[in-house]
Motif scaffolding. Sequence first.
Motif, PDB file in Angstrom:
ATOM      1  N   ARG A 121       4.319   2.022   0.721  1.00 43.00           N
ATOM      2  CA  ARG A 121       3.600   1.578   1.920  1.00 43.00           C
ATOM      3  C   ARG A 121       4.443   1.908   3.149  1.00 43.00           C
ATOM      4  NH1 ARG A 121      -0.605  -1.499   2.202  1.00 43.00           N
ATOM      5  NH2 ARG A 121      -0.349  -2.203   0.074  1.00 43.00           N
ATOM      6  N   PHE A 122       3.889   2.711   4.037  1.00 45.30           N
ATOM      7  CA  PHE A 122       4.590   3.121   5.253  1.00 45.30           C
ATOM      8  C   PHE A 122       4.318   2.134   6.384  1.00 45.30           C
ATOM      9  CE2 PHE A 122       4.560   6.826   2.629  1.00 45.30           C
ATOM     10  CZ  PHE A 122       5.796   7.400   2.875  1.00 45.30           C
ATOM     11  N   PRO A 123       5.197   2.098   7.403  1.00 52.18           N
ATOM     12  CA  PRO A 123       5.047   1.126   8.503  1.00 52.18           C
ATOM     13  C   PRO A 123       3.684   1.182   9.191  1.00 52.18           C
ATOM     14  CG  PRO A 123       7.206   2.132   8.607  1.00 52.18           C
ATOM     15  CD  PRO A 123       6.436   2.871   7.533  1.00 52.18           C
ATOM     16  N   ASP A 124       3.028   2.351   9.200  1.00 41.94           N
ATOM     17  CA  ASP A 124       1.707   2.462   9.834  1.00 41.94           C
ATOM     18  C   ASP A 124       0.581   1.959   8.940  1.00 41.94           C
ATOM     19  OD1 ASP A 124       1.424   4.437   7.913  1.00 41.94           O
ATOM     20  OD2 ASP A 124       1.123   6.080   9.344  1.00 41.94           O
ATOM     21  N   GLY A 125       0.925   1.425   7.757  1.00 39.99           N
ATOM     22  CA  GLY A 125      -0.063   0.895   6.837  1.00 39.99           C
ATOM     23  C   GLY A 125      -0.539   1.891   5.792  1.00 39.99           C
ATOM     24  N   GLN A 126      -0.226   3.143   5.991  1.00 35.82           N
ATOM     25  CA  GLN A 126      -0.630   4.165   5.031  1.00 35.82           C
ATOM     26  C   GLN A 126       0.096   3.957   3.705  1.00 35.82           C
ATOM     27  OE1 GLN A 126       0.654   8.128   6.038  1.00 35.82           O
ATOM     28  NE2 GLN A 126      -0.833   9.088   4.682  1.00 35.82           N
ATOM     29  N   VAL A 127      -0.620   4.132   2.601  1.00 32.73           N
ATOM     30  CA  VAL A 127      -0.026   4.033   1.267  1.00 32.73           C
ATOM     31  C   VAL A 127      -0.135   5.407   0.610  1.00 32.73           C
ATOM     32  CG1 VAL A 127      -0.173   2.960  -1.015  1.00 32.73           C
ATOM     33  CG2 VAL A 127      -0.646   1.608   1.038  1.00 32.73           C
ATOM     34  N   LEU A 162       8.512  -0.542  -0.565  1.00 29.62           N
ATOM     35  CA  LEU A 162       8.406  -0.599  -2.026  1.00 29.62           C
ATOM     36  C   LEU A 162       7.933  -1.962  -2.523  1.00 29.62           C
ATOM     37  CD1 LEU A 162      11.643   1.360  -2.980  1.00 29.62           C
ATOM     38  CD2 LEU A 162       9.305   2.223  -2.800  1.00 29.62           C
ATOM     39  N   LYS A 163       7.342  -2.767  -1.634  1.00 34.77           N
ATOM     40  CA  LYS A 163       6.955  -4.123  -2.049  1.00 34.77           C
ATOM     41  C   LYS A 163       5.872  -4.130  -3.130  1.00 34.77           C
ATOM     42  CE  LYS A 163       3.539  -5.225   1.504  1.00 34.77           C
ATOM     43  NZ  LYS A 163       2.429  -5.810   0.822  1.00 34.77           N
TER      44      LYS A 163
END
Length: 154
Positions: A97-103, A71-72
């Motif tokens: 933003r998910f850990p794999d970089g996907q938003v 949630l940054k």
Amino acid sequence: MTITTPRTMTDQERMALVDHHAAVEFAQDWDAAWDTLDEEGSYDYFPLGIRVSGRENLQEHWRRLFAVPELKDIAETTLSRFIRGEDVVLVTQAPVRFPDGQVRMSVSTALFTFRGDKVLRESVFADDILQPLIERILDEEFRSRPGVSAIPTF
């Protein structure tokens, strides 16, 4: 005997209070956020089905929510604002933003109810993107705290 009725705010005053509440949350000014709430103020989370009450619990809940890396980018939130009778409704579209970089864009709704010139309750209705994060953030340890309770179902 004198009975004092709390002052009813105008639509503009309610909207201004909600805007201020959101601004101080984003600024992570927990004391100022608390000051926008009624002394019995609380947050309800759906579909999780919990109510968070009390200054210490609410401030801890804000700390947890705003510390999550996913949630940054929450400050990039787009808000649609509505007046519904005495209530204010915010529909938020926010990047997650998910850990794999996907938003992915999350769309959720917050219903604000008021008592006098303060927010009595913020009810958050999370979508399938935000809900798993809320469950992780407001985990079993948090949900076991006094002042955090299950909302009855039927």
